[in-house]
Scaffold this motif. Structure first.
Motif, mmCIF file in Angstrom:
data_model
loop_
_atom_site.group_PDB
_atom_site.id
_atom_site.type_symbol
_atom_site.label_atom_id
_atom_site.label_comp_id
_atom_site.label_asym_id
_atom_site.label_seq_id
_atom_site.Cartn_x
_atom_site.Cartn_y
_atom_site.Cartn_z
ATOM 1 N N ASP A 73 0.825 -1.209 0.000
ATOM 2 C CA ASP A 73 0.000 0.000 0.000
ATOM 3 C C ASP A 73 0.856 1.254 0.000
ATOM 4 O OD1 ASP A 73 -2.384 -1.462 0.118
ATOM 5 O OD2 ASP A 73 -2.275 -1.606 2.306
ATOM 6 N N THR A 74 2.176 1.068 0.031
ATOM 7 C CA THR A 74 3.096 2.201 0.081
ATOM 8 C C THR A 74 4.098 2.095 -1.070
ATOM 9 O OG1 THR A 74 4.856 1.180 1.416
ATOM 10 C CG2 THR A 74 2.931 2.031 2.594
ATOM 11 N N THR A 75 5.002 3.052 -1.129
ATOM 12 C CA THR A 75 6.071 3.001 -2.134
ATOM 13 C C THR A 75 7.357 2.451 -1.530
ATOM 14 O OG1 THR A 75 6.677 5.283 -1.586
ATOM 15 C CG2 THR A 75 5.139 4.974 -3.398
ATOM 16 N N PHE A 76 7.282 1.938 -0.300
ATOM 17 C CA PHE A 76 8.468 1.479 0.410
ATOM 18 C C PHE A 76 8.486 -0.035 0.565
ATOM 19 C CE2 PHE A 76 7.105 5.548 2.468
ATOM 20 C CZ PHE A 76 7.976 6.359 1.766
ATOM 21 N N GLY A 77 9.700 -0.591 0.618
ATOM 22 C CA GLY A 77 9.865 -2.011 0.872
ATOM 23 C C GLY A 77 9.689 -2.304 2.349
ATOM 24 N N VAL A 78 9.531 -3.580 2.674
ATOM 25 C CA VAL A 78 9.302 -3.976 4.060
ATOM 26 C C VAL A 78 10.498 -3.639 4.941
ATOM 27 C CG1 VAL A 78 10.154 -6.341 3.710
ATOM 28 C CG2 VAL A 78 8.532 -5.881 5.545
ATOM 29 N N ASP A 79 11.719 -3.636 4.372
ATOM 30 C CA ASP A 79 12.895 -3.310 5.180
ATOM 31 C C ASP A 79 12.860 -1.851 5.630
ATOM 32 O OD1 ASP A 79 13.137 -2.602 2.531
ATOM 33 O OD2 ASP A 79 15.221 -3.230 2.328
ATOM 34 N N THR A 80 12.456 -0.936 4.734
ATOM 35 C CA THR A 80 12.338 0.479 5.087
ATOM 36 C C THR A 80 11.255 0.686 6.143
ATOM 37 O OG1 THR A 80 13.061 1.191 2.893
ATOM 38 C CG2 THR A 80 11.822 2.788 4.192
ATOM 39 N N LEU A 81 10.119 0.029 5.963
ATOM 40 C CA LEU A 81 9.021 0.156 6.918
ATOM 41 C C LEU A 81 9.391 -0.434 8.275
ATOM 42 C CD1 LEU A 81 5.997 -0.771 4.615
ATOM 43 C CD2 LEU A 81 6.573 1.495 5.495
ATOM 44 N N ALA A 82 10.088 -1.564 8.269
ATOM 45 C CA ALA A 82 10.475 -2.205 9.529
ATOM 46 C C ALA A 82 11.464 -1.347 10.299
ATOM 47 C CB ALA A 82 11.071 -3.579 9.255
ATOM 48 N N ASN A 83 12.396 -0.721 9.581
ATOM 49 C CA ASN A 83 13.361 0.161 10.239
ATOM 50 C C ASN A 83 12.642 1.349 10.882
ATOM 51 O OD1 ASN A 83 16.157 1.228 10.740
ATOM 52 N ND2 ASN A 83 15.448 2.831 9.365
ATOM 53 N N ALA A 84 11.677 1.915 10.154
ATOM 54 C CA ALA A 84 10.891 3.025 10.697
ATOM 55 C C ALA A 84 10.064 2.566 11.893
ATOM 56 C CB ALA A 84 9.978 3.589 9.607
ATOM 57 N N ALA A 85 9.485 1.375 11.782
ATOM 58 C CA ALA A 85 8.667 0.835 12.871
ATOM 59 C C ALA A 85 9.482 0.661 14.141
ATOM 60 C CB ALA A 85 8.054 -0.496 12.445
ATOM 61 N N GLN A 86 10.692 0.163 14.006
ATOM 62 C CA GLN A 86 11.546 -0.030 15.181
ATOM 63 C C GLN A 86 11.857 1.295 15.860
ATOM 64 O OE1 GLN A 86 14.894 -2.831 14.885
ATOM 65 N NE2 GLN A 86 14.036 -3.576 12.976
ATOM 66 N N GLN A 87 12.120 2.329 15.071
ATOM 67 C CA GLN A 87 12.399 3.646 15.650
ATOM 68 C C GLN A 87 11.189 4.185 16.404
ATOM 69 O OE1 GLN A 87 14.672 6.672 13.388
ATOM 70 N NE2 GLN A 87 14.668 5.201 11.713
ATOM 71 N N LEU A 88 10.021 4.069 15.781
ATOM 72 C CA LEU A 88 8.811 4.624 16.376
ATOM 73 C C LEU A 88 8.385 3.844 17.622
ATOM 74 C CD1 LEU A 88 6.826 5.423 13.114
ATOM 75 C CD2 LEU A 88 7.961 7.043 14.630
ATOM 76 N N ILE A 89 8.464 2.526 17.549
ATOM 77 C CA ILE A 89 8.103 1.706 18.709
ATOM 78 C C ILE A 89 9.057 1.996 19.866
ATOM 79 C CG2 ILE A 89 8.006 -0.666 19.598
ATOM 80 C CD1 ILE A 89 7.123 -1.491 16.749
ATOM 81 N N GLY A 90 10.302 2.252 19.526
ATOM 82 C CA GLY A 90 11.305 2.554 20.540
ATOM 83 C C GLY A 90 11.014 3.822 21.327
ATOM 84 N N VAL A 91 10.201 4.729 20.758
ATOM 85 C CA VAL A 91 9.861 5.968 21.469
ATOM 86 C C VAL A 91 8.409 5.972 21.924
ATOM 87 C CG1 VAL A 91 11.634 7.313 20.300
ATOM 88 C CG2 VAL A 91 9.350 7.192 19.297
ATOM 89 N N GLY A 92 7.812 4.773 21.946
ATOM 90 C CA GLY A 92 6.484 4.655 22.539
ATOM 91 C C GLY A 92 5.305 4.560 21.604
#
Length: 237
Positions: A73-92
């Motif tokens: 549903d995005t223009t990004f691969g799962v690796d890009t999304l997972a990296n972003a997810a880890q950052q965001l989850i890390g800050v709550g």
């Protein structure tokens, strides 16, 4: 040259052609298998990273599968999304709001991977401290985000909190606003369709390595090599 010699030469040429075809096939199969194992290994590392940040194997696996589907549903691969997810989850960031936040940041980034990564980093830092300093607001503005305009629209003057920034991003990606549906439009471009093909190919390679048993066989082979080497080390010691 007699008929027998000509026949022998023709047979030899045929065998040589057959041999070349066989070696080409072997090389292609080997190359495909290597690609499949590399893709599987890459996905395995991403899944493991999510399991670590969530401190739960099942939750990490579930989120990885969600991001694999969400990537289409995005223009990004799962690796890009997972990296972003880890950052965001890390800050709550909660799992329930994660995809919405990723979608908003992706739309504001207009589907550009580098810009998306930068926005995720700035957004995560703001959420981590709970407020946006003047430098962080400038960083957003310099990346083409009309943050001052939208903060003003939601009635924020002076210091902006992390929640204010979240509301501003939500506002600028609403229907009728400047960044509404930008990734969806990009998905219809040649670049977007090429990206889909690339992501689908990686999914195919990964699924093949898993479903065919190739990944399990390779892991077993690696275990065998490790055990043999460890046996030699133990004997030498």
């Amino acid at each position: 040259m007699n008929q027998l010699n000509m026949t022998s030469i023709a047979a030899g040429a045929g065998i040589l052609t057959l041999y070349k075809s066989f070696t080409s096939l072997v090389s292609a199969v080997k190359g495909f298998s290597q690609q499949a194992l590399q893709s599987y290994s890459h996905f395995e590392q991403i899944e493991s990273g999510l399991q670590g940040v969530l401190k739960d194997v099942k939750k990490g696996t579930d989120m990885f599968e969600d991001l694999r589907k969400f990537s289409f549903d995005t223009t990004f691969g799962v690796d890009t999304l997972a990296n972003a997810a880890q950052q965001l989850i890390g800050v709550g960031e909660s799992a329930s709001t994660l995809k919405t936040t990723l979608l908003q940041l992706g739309n504001v980034a207009s589907g550009d991977t580098n810009k998306f990564n930068e926005l995720v980093s700035i957004f995560a830092k703001i959420q981590n401290t709970g407020k946006a300093g003047s430098m962080q607001l400038q960083q957003l503005a310099l990346r083409g985000v009309p943050i001052y305009q939208y903060l003003k629209q939601i009635g924020v003057q002076g210091t902006a909190t992390g929640e204010d920034i979240r509301k501003a991003f939500a506002k600028m990606t609403e229907e009728g606003e400047v960044f509404y549906g930008t990734m969806e439009r990009i998905n219809d471009t040649i670049q977007g369709k090429e990206g889909f093909i690339s992501d689908t190919w990686r999914e195919f390679l990964t699924s093949f390595a898993e479903a065919s048993g190739l990944a399990d066989m390779y892991k077993a082979a690696l275990d065998g090599v490790y055990n043999a080497l460890q046996g030699v080390v133990d004997w030498l010691q």
